[in-house]
Design a protein around this motif. Structure first.
Motif, PDB file in Angstrom:
ATOM      1  N   TYR A   9      -4.716 -23.769   1.553  1.00 42.23           N
ATOM      2  CA  TYR A   9      -5.933 -23.084   1.993  1.00 42.23           C
ATOM      3  C   TYR A   9      -7.097 -23.777   1.295  1.00 42.23           C
ATOM      4  CZ  TYR A   9      -4.831 -20.538  -2.290  1.00 42.23           C
ATOM      5  OH  TYR A   9      -4.483 -20.235  -3.584  1.00 42.23           O
ATOM      6  N   LYS A  40       3.954 -14.566   2.762  1.00 41.76           N
ATOM      7  CA  LYS A  40       3.756 -15.887   3.374  1.00 41.76           C
ATOM      8  C   LYS A  40       5.035 -16.283   4.115  1.00 41.76           C
ATOM      9  CE  LYS A  40       0.943 -17.643  -0.529  1.00 41.76           C
ATOM     10  NZ  LYS A  40       0.446 -18.886  -1.143  1.00 41.76           N
ATOM     11  N   ARG A  51       6.061 -20.312  -3.461  1.00 45.08           N
ATOM     12  CA  ARG A  51       4.939 -19.758  -2.698  1.00 45.08           C
ATOM     13  C   ARG A  51       3.590 -20.373  -3.087  1.00 45.08           C
ATOM     14  NH1 ARG A  51       2.317 -15.020  -5.320  1.00 45.08           N
ATOM     15  NH2 ARG A  51       0.669 -15.695  -3.931  1.00 45.08           N
ATOM     16  N   THR A  53       0.489 -23.265  -3.777  1.00 41.48           N
ATOM     17  CA  THR A  53      -0.351 -24.075  -2.901  1.00 41.48           C
ATOM     18  C   THR A  53      -0.844 -25.297  -3.674  1.00 41.48           C
ATOM     19  OG1 THR A  53      -1.111 -21.977  -1.991  1.00 41.48           O
ATOM     20  CG2 THR A  53      -2.382 -23.940  -1.405  1.00 41.48           C
ATOM     21  N   ASP A  65       4.644 -28.884  -5.613  1.00 40.91           N
ATOM     22  CA  ASP A  65       3.882 -29.230  -6.815  1.00 40.91           C
ATOM     23  C   ASP A  65       3.062 -30.513  -6.606  1.00 40.91           C
ATOM     24  OD1 ASP A  65       4.098 -28.250 -10.000  1.00 40.91           O
ATOM     25  OD2 ASP A  65       3.275 -30.250  -9.658  1.00 40.91           O
ATOM     26  N   SER A  66       1.803 -30.419  -7.002  1.00 43.63           N
ATOM     27  CA  SER A  66       0.887 -31.546  -6.778  1.00 43.63           C
ATOM     28  C   SER A  66       1.292 -32.791  -7.565  1.00 43.63           C
ATOM     29  CB  SER A  66      -0.554 -31.143  -7.113  1.00 43.63           C
ATOM     30  OG  SER A  66      -0.680 -30.872  -8.489  1.00 43.63           O
TER      31      SER A  66
HETATM   32  N1  LIG Z   1       1.753 -26.843 -10.715  1.00 49.93           N
HETATM   33  C1  LIG Z   1       1.341 -26.513  -9.367  1.00 49.93           C
HETATM   34  C2  LIG Z   1       0.257 -25.463  -9.446  1.00 49.93           C
HETATM   35  C3  LIG Z   1      -0.163 -24.975  -8.069  1.00 49.93           C
HETATM   36  C4  LIG Z   1      -0.961 -23.704  -8.151  1.00 49.93           C
HETATM   37  O1  LIG Z   1      -0.945 -22.968  -9.140  1.00 49.93           O
HETATM   38  N2  LIG Z   1      -1.705 -23.428  -7.076  1.00 49.93           N
HETATM   39  C5  LIG Z   1      -2.428 -22.188  -6.962  1.00 49.93           C
HETATM   40  C6  LIG Z   1      -3.598 -22.375  -6.020  1.00 49.93           C
HETATM   41  S1  LIG Z   1      -4.679 -23.624  -6.544  1.00 49.93           S
HETATM   42  C7  LIG Z   1      -1.519 -21.162  -6.343  1.00 49.93           C
HETATM   43  O2  LIG Z   1      -0.426 -21.485  -5.935  1.00 49.93           O
HETATM   44  N3  LIG Z   1      -1.976 -19.922  -6.232  1.00 49.93           N
HETATM   45  C8  LIG Z   1      -1.172 -18.915  -5.598  1.00 49.93           C
HETATM   46  C9  LIG Z   1      -0.968 -19.114  -4.136  1.00 49.93           C
HETATM   47  O3  LIG Z   1      -1.630 -19.963  -3.513  1.00 49.93           O
HETATM   48  O4  LIG Z   1      -0.169 -18.388  -3.581  1.00 49.93           O
HETATM   49  C10 LIG Z   1       0.827 -27.780  -8.691  1.00 49.93           C
HETATM   50  O5  LIG Z   1       0.462 -28.741  -9.367  1.00 49.93           O
HETATM   51  O6  LIG Z   1       0.858 -27.833  -7.441  1.00 49.93           O
END
Ligand SMILES: N[C@@H](CCC(=O)N[C@@H](CS)C(=O)NCC(=O)O)C(=O)O
Length: 314
Positions: A9, A40, A51, A53, A65-66
């Protein structure tokens, strides 16, 4: 090259990290918008439990994971590199610090009451409440910084970033590397999503100028795609991972083929369950089937660092 499908998103900071990598590497991608809070169902049809993003889909391979997504994009499009040879270790360690310590300090600063009020201005109160409850549940196992401590830490981190930018355009030299993308996204959130909080950036003009250089990289060529189309792509694919390290590295006493779960160490620890297909130096791959994705199997990939592998019945 198979289609790169990014599920996200638009106000997700980690999404901004990946969007800019796609821009830097001049890649085309398909954009699937997912909900920012649970439930979701279309996400879980692909990930099986994860779950967060963003996540990346290529056919029936799903990369969570990014950090792992950066590795996949580097493999697909090696130039320009995210991991310059002379700073490989440093770039990854700095990125890891930025994605965790810097990110959480910035977000605790960004979403203190004044920032949260600005972000949710005009949004129905029940939506803001549902968002708060969703994130509180995700963060239940974490210690969150209080606003004053987060402000202190964020100011210090911004000064450190400014120190790194003395005499060079990017954090580790004349070109951006993975550390720049990781350090940029929490600051982007401050500037773009809660501008009422962005005054904190003014004390470090070198950081602001670097942010402008990062933003100029753009977001690559994006095309809209639906979750239904993405699930259909998964169902029609046979799976061909974009990762090339395959050597089994067993640290857990869990044989390939075992039924396992993988989950994040912290913040959103939902389990993805399936058969352990790979456990390499860098990542785990779990194979699972999903009714929504037809009878085909989905390969869900996670980085080793930051994720917990267990036998499914343990
Ligand atoms: N370590 C993960 C962290 C991802 C993360 O925490 N994303 C946040 C949004 S920026 C998230 O998932 N928030 C909850 C969701 O979107 O359901 C990465 O690098 O992708």
């Amino acid at each position: 090259m198979a289609d790169i499908i990014l599920h996200h998103y638009p106000i997700s900071p980690f999404l901004e990290k990946i969007r800019l990598v796609l821009g830097y590497k001049k890649l085309a991608w398909k954009s699937v918008i997912i909900p920012s809070i649970m439930p979701k169902p279309d996400v879980l049809a692909l990930t099986g439990g994860y779950r967060k993003t963003p996540f990346l889909q290529i056919g029936s391979d799903v990369y969570c994971d990014s950090a792992l997504i950066c590795d996949v994009l580097e493999h697909l499009q090696p130039e320009p590199t995210l991991y310059p040879a002379q700073h490989k270790g440093l770039a990854r360690v700095l990125a890891q610090w930025a994605d965790s310590t810097l990110f959480w300090a910035a977000m605790a600063y960004n979403l203190q009451p004044r920032g949260a009020a600005a972000m949710f201005e005009g949004v129905p109160p029940e939506v803001a409440k549902a968002f708060g409850a969703d994130r509180a549940a995700m963060a239940a196992s974490m210690t969150r910084l209080r606003p004053a401590d987060a402000t202190d830490a964020y100011k210090s981190y911004l000064r450190r970033l400014a120190n790194m930018l003395e005499g060079q355009d990017f954090l580790l030299g004349s070109a951006p590397c993975v550390a720049d993308f990781a350090a940029y996204h929490p600051l982007w959130f401050t500037r773009r999503c809660v501008p009422v909080m962005a005054g904190i950036l003014d004390a470090t003009p070198a950081v602001l100028a670097w942010m402008d250089r990062m933003a100029a990289l753009g977001h690559g060529r994006m095309e809209k795609f639906s979750a239904t189309e993405a699930i259909a792509v998964c169902a029609a694919s046979t799976g061909a991972t974009a990762l090339n390290d395959t050597i089994f590295q067993d640290e857990h006493g869990i044989a390939l083929g075992s039924r396992v779960t993988v989950s994040a160490e912290t913040f959103g620890q939902e389990l993805t369950e399936g058969e352990l297909l790979a456990a390499t130096r860098t990542h785990y791959t779990v194979r699972r089937t999903d009714d929504r994705a037809g009878t085909v199997q989905v390969q869900v990939h996670f980085p080793r660092i930051g994720y917990v592998l267990k036998k499914a019945d343990a």
